[in-house]
Motif scaffolding. Structure first.
Motif, PDB file in Angstrom:
ATOM      1  N   LEU A   1      70.808  13.748 -32.481  1.00  0.00           N
ATOM      2  CA  LEU A   1      70.356  13.980 -31.115  1.00  0.00           C
ATOM      3  C   LEU A   1      70.143  12.718 -30.303  1.00  0.00           C
ATOM      4  CD1 LEU A   1      67.707  16.734 -31.919  1.00  0.00           C
ATOM      5  CD2 LEU A   1      70.002  17.095 -31.028  1.00  0.00           C
ATOM      6  N   GLY A   2      69.728  11.639 -30.967  1.00  0.00           N
ATOM      7  CA  GLY A   2      69.295  10.466 -30.228  1.00  0.00           C
ATOM      8  C   GLY A   2      67.844  10.623 -29.804  1.00  0.00           C
ATOM      9  N   GLU A   3      67.169   9.517 -29.580  1.00  0.00           N
ATOM     10  CA  GLU A   3      65.727   9.521 -29.331  1.00  0.00           C
ATOM     11  C   GLU A   3      65.325  10.365 -28.128  1.00  0.00           C
ATOM     12  OE1 GLU A   3      61.802   8.678 -30.084  1.00  0.00           O
ATOM     13  OE2 GLU A   3      63.554   8.168 -31.321  1.00  0.00           O
ATOM     14  N   ALA A   4      66.103  10.363 -27.073  1.00  0.00           N
ATOM     15  CA  ALA A   4      65.692  11.024 -25.834  1.00  0.00           C
ATOM     16  C   ALA A   4      65.566  12.534 -25.981  1.00  0.00           C
ATOM     17  CB  ALA A   4      66.679  10.696 -24.717  1.00  0.00           C
ATOM     18  N   ARG A   5      66.298  13.122 -26.929  1.00  0.00           N
ATOM     19  CA  ARG A   5      66.288  14.585 -27.049  1.00  0.00           C
ATOM     20  C   ARG A   5      65.388  15.083 -28.182  1.00  0.00           C
ATOM     21  NH1 ARG A   5      72.251  16.830 -27.172  1.00  0.00           N
ATOM     22  NH2 ARG A   5      72.775  14.819 -28.089  1.00  0.00           N
ATOM     23  N   LEU A   6      64.509  14.238 -28.692  1.00  0.00           N
ATOM     24  CA  LEU A   6      63.622  14.640 -29.777  1.00  0.00           C
ATOM     25  C   LEU A   6      62.299  15.223 -29.286  1.00  0.00           C
ATOM     26  CD1 LEU A   6      64.110  11.673 -32.288  1.00  0.00           C
ATOM     27  CD2 LEU A   6      65.084  13.977 -32.444  1.00  0.00           C
ATOM     28  N   VAL A   7      62.087  15.233 -27.986  1.00  0.00           N
ATOM     29  CA  VAL A   7      60.796  15.683 -27.450  1.00  0.00           C
ATOM     30  C   VAL A   7      60.492  17.116 -27.868  1.00  0.00           C
ATOM     31  CG1 VAL A   7      59.472  16.132 -25.341  1.00  0.00           C
ATOM     32  CG2 VAL A   7      60.926  14.089 -25.517  1.00  0.00           C
ATOM     33  N   GLY A   8      61.489  17.980 -27.900  1.00  0.00           N
ATOM     34  CA  GLY A   8      61.259  19.373 -28.278  1.00  0.00           C
ATOM     35  C   GLY A   8      61.677  19.702 -29.689  1.00  0.00           C
ATOM     36  N   ALA A   9      61.720  18.690 -30.572  1.00  0.00           N
ATOM     37  CA  ALA A   9      62.211  18.898 -31.931  1.00  0.00           C
ATOM     38  C   ALA A   9      61.061  19.234 -32.880  1.00  0.00           C
ATOM     39  CB  ALA A   9      62.949  17.653 -32.424  1.00  0.00           C
ATOM     40  N   TYR A  10      61.180  20.367 -33.583  1.00  0.00           N
ATOM     41  CA  TYR A  10      60.190  20.770 -34.590  1.00  0.00           C
ATOM     42  C   TYR A  10      58.788  20.703 -33.978  1.00  0.00           C
ATOM     43  CZ  TYR A  10      64.360  19.530 -37.233  1.00  0.00           C
ATOM     44  OH  TYR A  10      65.667  19.429 -37.675  1.00  0.00           O
ATOM     45  N   ALA A  11      58.648  21.333 -32.840  1.00  0.00           N
ATOM     46  CA  ALA A  11      57.492  21.110 -31.962  1.00  0.00           C
ATOM     47  C   ALA A  11      56.439  22.204 -32.153  1.00  0.00           C
ATOM     48  CB  ALA A  11      57.950  21.043 -30.504  1.00  0.00           C
ATOM     49  N   TRP A  12      55.729  22.157 -33.273  1.00  0.00           N
ATOM     50  CA  TRP A  12      54.790  23.232 -33.610  1.00  0.00           C
ATOM     51  C   TRP A  12      53.602  23.271 -32.652  1.00  0.00           C
ATOM     52  CZ3 TRP A  12      54.751  20.078 -38.612  1.00  0.00           C
ATOM     53  CH2 TRP A  12      56.010  20.140 -39.217  1.00  0.00           C
ATOM     54  N   ARG A  13      53.017  22.132 -32.373  1.00  0.00           N
ATOM     55  CA  ARG A  13      51.847  22.142 -31.486  1.00  0.00           C
ATOM     56  C   ARG A  13      52.240  22.589 -30.074  1.00  0.00           C
ATOM     57  NH1 ARG A  13      46.808  20.867 -31.254  1.00  0.00           N
ATOM     58  NH2 ARG A  13      46.808  20.071 -33.379  1.00  0.00           N
ATOM     59  N   SER A  14      53.372  22.133 -29.597  1.00  0.00           N
ATOM     60  CA  SER A  14      53.805  22.554 -28.263  1.00  0.00           C
ATOM     61  C   SER A  14      53.984  24.068 -28.203  1.00  0.00           C
ATOM     62  CB  SER A  14      55.110  21.852 -27.880  1.00  0.00           C
ATOM     63  OG  SER A  14      54.892  20.469 -27.656  1.00  0.00           O
ATOM     64  N   MET A  15      54.478  24.652 -29.273  1.00  0.00           N
ATOM     65  CA  MET A  15      54.624  26.105 -29.320  1.00  0.00           C
ATOM     66  C   MET A  15      53.266  26.783 -29.176  1.00  0.00           C
ATOM     67  SD  MET A  15      57.722  27.267 -29.540  1.00  0.00           S
ATOM     68  CE  MET A  15      59.388  26.804 -30.046  1.00  0.00           C
ATOM     69  N   LEU A  16      52.285  26.311 -29.952  1.00  0.00           N
ATOM     70  CA  LEU A  16      50.956  26.911 -29.878  1.00  0.00           C
ATOM     71  C   LEU A  16      50.337  26.734 -28.497  1.00  0.00           C
ATOM     72  CD1 LEU A  16      49.266  26.044 -33.296  1.00  0.00           C
ATOM     73  CD2 LEU A  16      50.179  28.233 -32.542  1.00  0.00           C
ATOM     74  N   GLU A  17      50.455  25.550 -27.958  1.00  0.00           N
ATOM     75  CA  GLU A  17      49.856  25.284 -26.653  1.00  0.00           C
ATOM     76  C   GLU A  17      50.524  26.104 -25.547  1.00  0.00           C
ATOM     77  OE1 GLU A  17      50.103  21.056 -26.312  1.00  0.00           O
ATOM     78  OE2 GLU A  17      48.257  20.716 -27.482  1.00  0.00           O
ATOM     79  N   ALA A  18      51.786  26.467 -25.751  1.00  0.00           N
ATOM     80  CA  ALA A  18      52.480  27.305 -24.769  1.00  0.00           C
ATOM     81  C   ALA A  18      52.093  28.771 -24.900  1.00  0.00           C
ATOM     82  CB  ALA A  18      53.987  27.155 -24.936  1.00  0.00           C
ATOM     83  N   GLY A  19      51.408  29.119 -26.020  1.00  0.00           N
ATOM     84  CA  GLY A  19      50.985  30.497 -26.220  1.00  0.00           C
ATOM     85  C   GLY A  19      51.866  31.294 -27.148  1.00  0.00           C
ATOM     86  N   ALA A  20      52.820  30.632 -27.823  1.00  0.00           N
ATOM     87  CA  ALA A  20      53.643  31.323 -28.811  1.00  0.00           C
ATOM     88  C   ALA A  20      52.816  31.621 -30.051  1.00  0.00           C
ATOM     89  CB  ALA A  20      54.858  30.466 -29.178  1.00  0.00           C
ATOM     90  N   VAL A  21      53.258  32.574 -30.836  1.00  0.00           N
ATOM     91  CA  VAL A  21      52.667  32.859 -32.145  1.00  0.00           C
ATOM     92  C   VAL A  21      53.460  32.072 -33.176  1.00  0.00           C
ATOM     93  CG1 VAL A  21      52.154  34.639 -33.844  1.00  0.00           C
ATOM     94  CG2 VAL A  21      51.937  35.139 -31.403  1.00  0.00           C
ATOM     95  N   LEU A  22      52.752  31.363 -34.046  1.00  0.00           N
ATOM     96  CA  LEU A  22      53.413  30.494 -35.022  1.00  0.00           C
ATOM     97  C   LEU A  22      53.387  31.139 -36.397  1.00  0.00           C
ATOM     98  CD1 LEU A  22      54.717  27.662 -35.008  1.00  0.00           C
ATOM     99  CD2 LEU A  22      52.514  26.752 -35.774  1.00  0.00           C
ATOM    100  N   ALA A  23      54.560  31.339 -36.952  1.00  0.00           N
ATOM    101  CA  ALA A  23      54.698  31.838 -38.323  1.00  0.00           C
ATOM    102  C   ALA A  23      55.452  30.795 -39.130  1.00  0.00           C
ATOM    103  CB  ALA A  23      55.445  33.168 -38.341  1.00  0.00           C
ATOM    104  N   PHE A  24      54.893  30.429 -40.274  1.00  0.00           N
ATOM    105  CA  PHE A  24      55.529  29.404 -41.099  1.00  0.00           C
ATOM    106  C   PHE A  24      56.201  30.032 -42.323  1.00  0.00           C
ATOM    107  CE2 PHE A  24      52.768  25.480 -39.844  1.00  0.00           C
ATOM    108  CZ  PHE A  24      53.611  25.237 -38.774  1.00  0.00           C
ATOM    109  N   GLY A  25      57.217  29.353 -42.806  1.00  0.00           N
ATOM    110  CA  GLY A  25      57.924  29.738 -44.013  1.00  0.00           C
ATOM    111  C   GLY A  25      58.627  28.524 -44.570  1.00  0.00           C
ATOM    112  N   SER A  26      59.556  28.762 -45.500  1.00  0.00           N
ATOM    113  CA  SER A  26      60.248  27.648 -46.146  1.00  0.00           C
ATOM    114  C   SER A  26      61.758  27.695 -45.956  1.00  0.00           C
ATOM    115  CB  SER A  26      59.946  27.642 -47.648  1.00  0.00           C
ATOM    116  OG  SER A  26      60.478  28.810 -48.266  1.00  0.00           O
TER     117      SER A  26
END
Length: 566
Positions: free
Chosen positions: A434-459
């Motif tokens: 991706l390059g550094e500039a496009r990593l802002v939304g990568a694997y963004a768990w906290r951003s998901m929670l702060e946006a109001g999404a429901v977070l489900a984890f798995g493997s």
């Protein structure tokens, strides 16, 4: 860490049972009409439905296998008990829930050639050679290779296999299941030539002369379907039992099975009918047609005392990052001109989602690249007015998301079904892709929670190990097993320790419409729990990763006990 409540915000607006739980904890002298047994002398802990830590010293289990009460230390248990299990002060947790796995994929990996631990092409060749020495069959089938882990700098090719294995057909799936590596004999038996065209949603890697190189990405893997040997019913039975044993030993009492086939479903039913289905499976059909063939007009009922239900449909919007099949909005940084694979047009995705939603199937869309995630959330946005009730739309992986799309996750209550260990496995590859500039939304768990999404984890097992304690540790550290990188990779996206735990329990259960059955311990829910050798809320990240599951219980019955020799 103190015992004071800690809010986690993983689940919002799904009711409260705090008063009932408090009553069960304080009214310890009241009779327990359904009491059967007592799990006693524990360092017990669970999350309540608001994400707060609840501690207890004993648990009363009813005849039906459900929790009757949680008792504080020193509080008197019921007078009449049929059994009592003294846990000698060890830690008791609710059973872990994997929000995204592949049960039969794990089973077959456990029983076939597994390249997932190889660190070089040469090591992989040596392991394949060992497999061929022990196998007289024409086909050698396996999975788990990862050119990124090998540091190869390219995909492996048929030429890498041909000289070493003359006369053998070799077919090996990549670790993520989104590409296959085949030798020339395998391509010959499958009828693949330079004239063969890749199907929609697939890509055939080629040599400089235009001939197939031996790498088949995503839908192109289907070109081998008619040639590959199919497992027998006995082999399928053995694979399932191996997967179930492995998951239960890891402390996983329930799992989402993403991409259940008709054969898989019949196998699960067969296991349930003969009493061999011990864990709980939230099944998501491999496409609309499979859901209709299995369940007809709508999700099945919960079967075998809440051990099996087909409630949803798995759809694909794109491929995977490692094979450059993830659909991106801009070119791959390390492959100019490539943007990955778009599996469906907007209309096709909408039509499939509508068809499933009409029969009340829950829709789970695999989306890894930012273009695929935008397509998926835009489809949800368009359908939300039509299907405005509790649909719990799911996006699986949600690895690379344009920050502009986070608000849509929250606005529509979309479940972000994410896998923490993908972040540590992929972080260096993601930087290259991706390059550094496009990593802002990568694997963004906290951003998901702060946006109001429901977070489900798995493997995403068997792509990664199903070990939930490794995923839990990654969730709040953003570090691998060697505690790298220092301070965590993009640490602003870490969640709290309790939020990560919720992702593997209450969040994953909620994602499968199972929050009123399992995922935590409270009166009326199943007594699904594990006994572990340490307190995970006090352990360091390294210690948490080293957690050993000593016992696993499902519906108040012990289904696993660690052998002292293990």
């Amino acid at each position: 860490m103190s015992d004071s409540p800690g809010r986690i915000g993983v689940r919002n607006g799904i009711g409260r049972l705090v008063g009932a739980l408090a009553l069960a904890l304080t009214a310890v002298t009241a009779p327990h009409a359904a009491a059967q047994g007592l799990v006693d002398n524990v360092n017990g802990m669970t999350l309540d439905e608001d994400g707060r830590v609840v501690r207890f010293g004993a648990m009363v289990v009813g005849d039906d296998g459900r929790v009757v009460a949680l008792l504080r230390r020193g509080e008197r248990p019921p007078r009449e008990l049929r059994w009592r299990a003294d846990m000698e002060g060890r830690t008791l947790l609710p059973g872990m829930v994997d929000g995204h796995g592949h049960v039969m994929g794990l089973g077959f990996q456990l029983r076939t050639l597994d390249l997932s631990e190889t660190d070089s092409l040469e090591e992989a060749i040596a392991l394949i050679r060992q497999g061929t020495d022990e196998n007289t069959a024409t086909w050698i089938v396996g999975r788990g290779w990862n050119q990124e882990r090998w540091g190869l700098g390219r995909f492996p090719t048929a030429a890498d296999l041909d000289a070493a294995f003359p006369g053998k057909a070799i077919y090996l799936e990549r670790v993520d299941g989104h590409a296959a590596w085949a030798n020339s004999k395998a391509m010959e038996l499958a009828g693949i030539t330079a004239e063969t065209e890749a199907p929609a949603g697939g890509r055939i890697e080629t040599n400089d002369d235009g001939t197939p190189s031996g790498i088949f990405v995503d839908a192109a893997q289907a070109l081998f379907d008619d040639a590959l040997p199919q497992p027998t019913p006995r082999e399928r039975n053995a694979a399932f039992l191996a997967a179930q044993d492995a998951l239960i030993a890891d402390g996983i009492t329930a799992t989402a099975d993403m991409g259940t086939s008709v054969d898989d479903w019949l196998l699960y039913r067969r296991m349930g009918d003969v009493g061999l289905l011990r864990m709980r499976i939230m099944s998501y059909a491999a496409g609309i047609d499979t859901a209709l063939r299995v369940a007809g007009q709508g999700p099945t009922e919960w079967l075998y005392r809440d051990r099996l239900r087909m409630g949803g449909v798995k759809l694909y919007a794109d491929g995977a990052l490692g094979s450059r099949g993830a659909w991106l909005k801009a070119d791959y940084a390390d492959a100019p001109g490539e943007r990955g694979l778009r599996f469906l047009s907007d209309d096709q995705l909408l039509n499939l989602m509508t068809r499933g939603a009409m029969d009340r199937f829950q829709i789970a869309v695999h989306a890894i690249g930012d273009a695929a995630n935008q397509q998926a959330v835009d489809a949800v946005e368009e359908l939300s007015d039509t299907f405005g009730d509790d649909r719990r739309w799911r996006i699986e992986h949600a690895q690379i998301v344009d920050p502009a799309d986070f608000a849509k996750f929250g606005r529509h209550g979309i479940i972000a079904s994410m896998q923490p260990v993908h972040q540590t496995s992929d972080m260096h590859m993601a930087e290259a892709r991706l390059g550094e500039a496009r990593l802002v939304g990568a694997y963004a768990w906290r951003s998901m929670l702060e946006a109001g999404a429901v977070l489900a984890f798995g493997s995403d097992y068997p792509v990664e190990s199903p070990d939930p304690f490794a995923g839990w540790a990654v969730g709040f550290t953003r570090q691998d097993a060697d505690l790298q990188p220092f301070g965590g990779w993009r640490p602003e996206e870490a969640v709290t320790r309790e939020q990560a735990w919720a992702g593997f329990t209450t969040g994953a259960a909620y994602a499968g419409y199972a929050e009123d059955r399992f995922g935590r311990l409270a009166p009326g829910l199943w007594a699904d729990f594990i006994i572990v050798d340490r307190d995970p809320l006090l352990a360091s990240p390294t210690q948490l990763r080293g957690t050993e599951v000593l016992e696993t219980w499902i519906a108040g019955e012990r289904v696993y006990q660690r052998d002292a020799a293990e």
